[in-house]
Design an enzyme around this catalytic site. Structure first.
Site, PDB file in Angstrom:
ATOM      1  N   GLU A   1      -6.707   4.582   7.862  1.00 42.45           N
ATOM      2  CA  GLU A   1      -6.578   6.008   7.676  1.00 42.45           C
ATOM      3  C   GLU A   1      -7.861   6.594   7.125  1.00 42.45           C
ATOM      4  OE1 GLU A   1      -2.951   5.594   5.517  1.00 42.45           O
ATOM      5  OE2 GLU A   1      -1.846   4.792   7.588  1.00 42.45           O
TER       6      GLU A   1
ATOM      7  N   HIS B   1      -9.256   1.084   4.960  1.00 41.31           N
ATOM      8  CA  HIS B   1      -8.102   1.142   6.055  1.00 41.31           C
ATOM      9  C   HIS B   1      -8.306   2.072   6.740  1.00 41.31           C
ATOM     10  CE1 HIS B   1      -3.968   2.599   6.498  1.00 41.31           C
ATOM     11  NE2 HIS B   1      -3.681   1.514   6.197  1.00 41.31           N
TER      12      HIS B   1
ATOM     13  N   GLY C   1       2.725   2.393  10.740  1.00 39.39           N
ATOM     14  CA  GLY C   1       3.825   3.412  10.629  1.00 39.39           C
ATOM     15  C   GLY C   1       4.554   3.794  11.859  1.00 39.39           C
TER      16      GLY C   1
ATOM     17  N   SER D   1       3.600  -2.129  10.382  1.00 40.17           N
ATOM     18  CA  SER D   1       5.007  -2.046  10.656  1.00 40.17           C
ATOM     19  C   SER D   1       5.814  -3.501  10.375  1.00 40.17           C
ATOM     20  CB  SER D   1       5.456  -1.692  12.138  1.00 40.17           C
ATOM     21  OG  SER D   1       5.185  -0.348  12.199  1.00 40.17           O
TER      22      SER D   1
ATOM     23  N   GLU E   1      -5.239  -4.811  10.760  1.00 44.61           N
ATOM     24  CA  GLU E   1      -4.022  -3.940  10.908  1.00 44.61           C
ATOM     25  C   GLU E   1      -4.561  -3.073  12.352  1.00 44.61           C
ATOM     26  OE1 GLU E   1      -2.266  -2.725   6.789  1.00 44.61           O
ATOM     27  OE2 GLU E   1      -3.761  -1.282   7.586  1.00 44.61           O
TER      28      GLU E   1
ATOM     29  N   GLY F   1       5.186   1.231   4.698  1.00 40.54           N
ATOM     30  CA  GLY F   1       6.506   1.794   4.180  1.00 40.54           C
ATOM     31  C   GLY F   1       7.279   0.980   3.878  1.00 40.54           C
TER      32      GLY F   1
ATOM     33  N   ASN G   1       0.992  -1.119   0.020  1.00 38.57           N
ATOM     34  CA  ASN G   1       0.036   0.090  -0.081  1.00 38.57           C
ATOM     35  C   ASN G   1       0.896   1.203   0.026  1.00 38.57           C
ATOM     36  OD1 ASN G   1      -1.668   1.877   0.456  1.00 38.57           O
ATOM     37  ND2 ASN G   1      -2.333   1.176   2.421  1.00 38.57           N
ATOM     38  N   TRP G   2       0.942   1.843  -1.106  1.00 39.05           N
ATOM     39  CA  TRP G   2       2.115   2.916  -1.390  1.00 39.05           C
ATOM     40  C   TRP G   2       1.285   4.520  -0.549  1.00 39.05           C
ATOM     41  CZ3 TRP G   2       4.165   3.297  -7.068  1.00 39.05           C
ATOM     42  CH2 TRP G   2       4.750   2.187  -7.288  1.00 39.05           C
ATOM     43  N   LYS G   3       0.093   4.112  -0.050  1.00 40.16           N
ATOM     44  CA  LYS G   3      -0.498   5.483   0.666  1.00 40.16           C
ATOM     45  C   LYS G   3      -0.340   6.761  -0.671  1.00 40.16           C
ATOM     46  CE  LYS G   3      -0.248   3.191   5.031  1.00 40.16           C
ATOM     47  NZ  LYS G   3      -0.144   3.273   6.402  1.00 40.16           N
TER      48      LYS G   3
END
Ligand code: 13P
Length: 256
Positions: free
Chosen positions: A102, A100, A178, A217, A172, A239, A9-11
């Site tokens: 976020e 997600h 992160g 992470s 998650e 990440g 997931n490149w976000k």
């Protein structure tokens, strides 16, 4: 037997030049992995789906293209700023991340909104990767299972039981995203098992087929231990998907 999956997931990361650089570094190492029996998905920002998809398409479908979100309305319409399931299909997407944390916390996505998106994604033949997970305060209050149960109940209500195995779930824990704080393999397994048991209440056979990814992470250094757990079928990587470390994580998933 469930095939392992690793999704990156490149976000909101990337620019044309940077994407090209990353893919040029990443794809040869992914392709060089011997006997890779892992479904690999790359999820760039929607504006780069088409250009990244073009590079992936040259690899004969070996690496899949996923979006990070989709509109809950299918078809065409007056929904400024939104992207439909048909548009995702049109540019070559096969997968889509839904719910997600976020999106839930920063963009106020409710369980119902996630469920609506799941319905349109399944109807369009996309593989949804549906995220669930608790906040730190919820874990500390002993509410992890209650939160995951609530999120999962909305998801299961939107998924026809004969399509359960077409869906992928991602656990998650929000406190691990992160932050460098990874759930221990035992903590991950506990919630993954809880999720699978909850799905088994709907359909025991399907519960055995649904893949449940861990996210938060995940690094090359901890992937192997996490993926060794019986109900952890791979990872959703933030990440570390922006570096060649992603290849080592895919290799770790293939080792089980
Ligand atoms: P990190 O791997 O950066 O913790 O992100 C996890 C994540 O949110 C993937 O969707």
């Amino acid at each position: 037997m469930r095939q392992a999956m690793v999704a990156g997931n490149w976000k909101m990361h990337g620019l044309h030049a940077r994407n090209e650089e990353l893919l040029a570094a990443l794809l040869p190492s992914l392709q060089a992995l011997p006997d890779r029996d892992v479904e690999v998905v790359v999820c760039p920002p929607s504006i780069y789906l088409e250009s990244v998809g073009r590079v992936l398409a040259a690899l004969d479908g070996d690496i899949h293209l996923g979006a990070q979100n989709v509109c809950s309305q299918a078809g065409q319409g007056a929904y400024t700023g939104e992207v439909s399931v048909e548009m995702l299909r049109d540019v070559g997407c096969t997968h889509v991340i839904l719910g997600h944390s976020e999106r839930r916390t920063l963009f106020a996505e409710t369980d119902e909104a996630v469920a609506d998106k799941l319905r349109v994604a399944l109807a369009a033949g996309l593989t949804p990767i549906v995220c669930v997970g608790e906040q730190l305060a919820e874990r500390e209050a002993g509410e992890t299972e209650a939160v995951v149960e609530r999120q999962l109940t909305a998801v299961l209500a939107a998924c026809p039981s004969d399509q359960l195995a077409n869906m992928v779930l991602a656990y998650e824990p929000v406190w691990a995203i992160g932050t460098g704080l990874t759930a221990t393999p035992d903590q991950a397994q506990e919630v993954h098992q809880f999720i699978r048991t909850r799905i088994a209440r709907v359909d025991a056979t399907m519960a055995g087929l649904v893949r449940i990814l861990y996210g938060g992470s995940v690094k090359a250094a901890n992937a192997k231990e996490l993926f060794a757990m019986p109900d952890v079928d791979g990872g959703l990587i933030g990440g570390a998907s922006l570096t060649t470390e992603f290849t080592a994580i895919v290799a770790a998933a293939g080792a089980h």
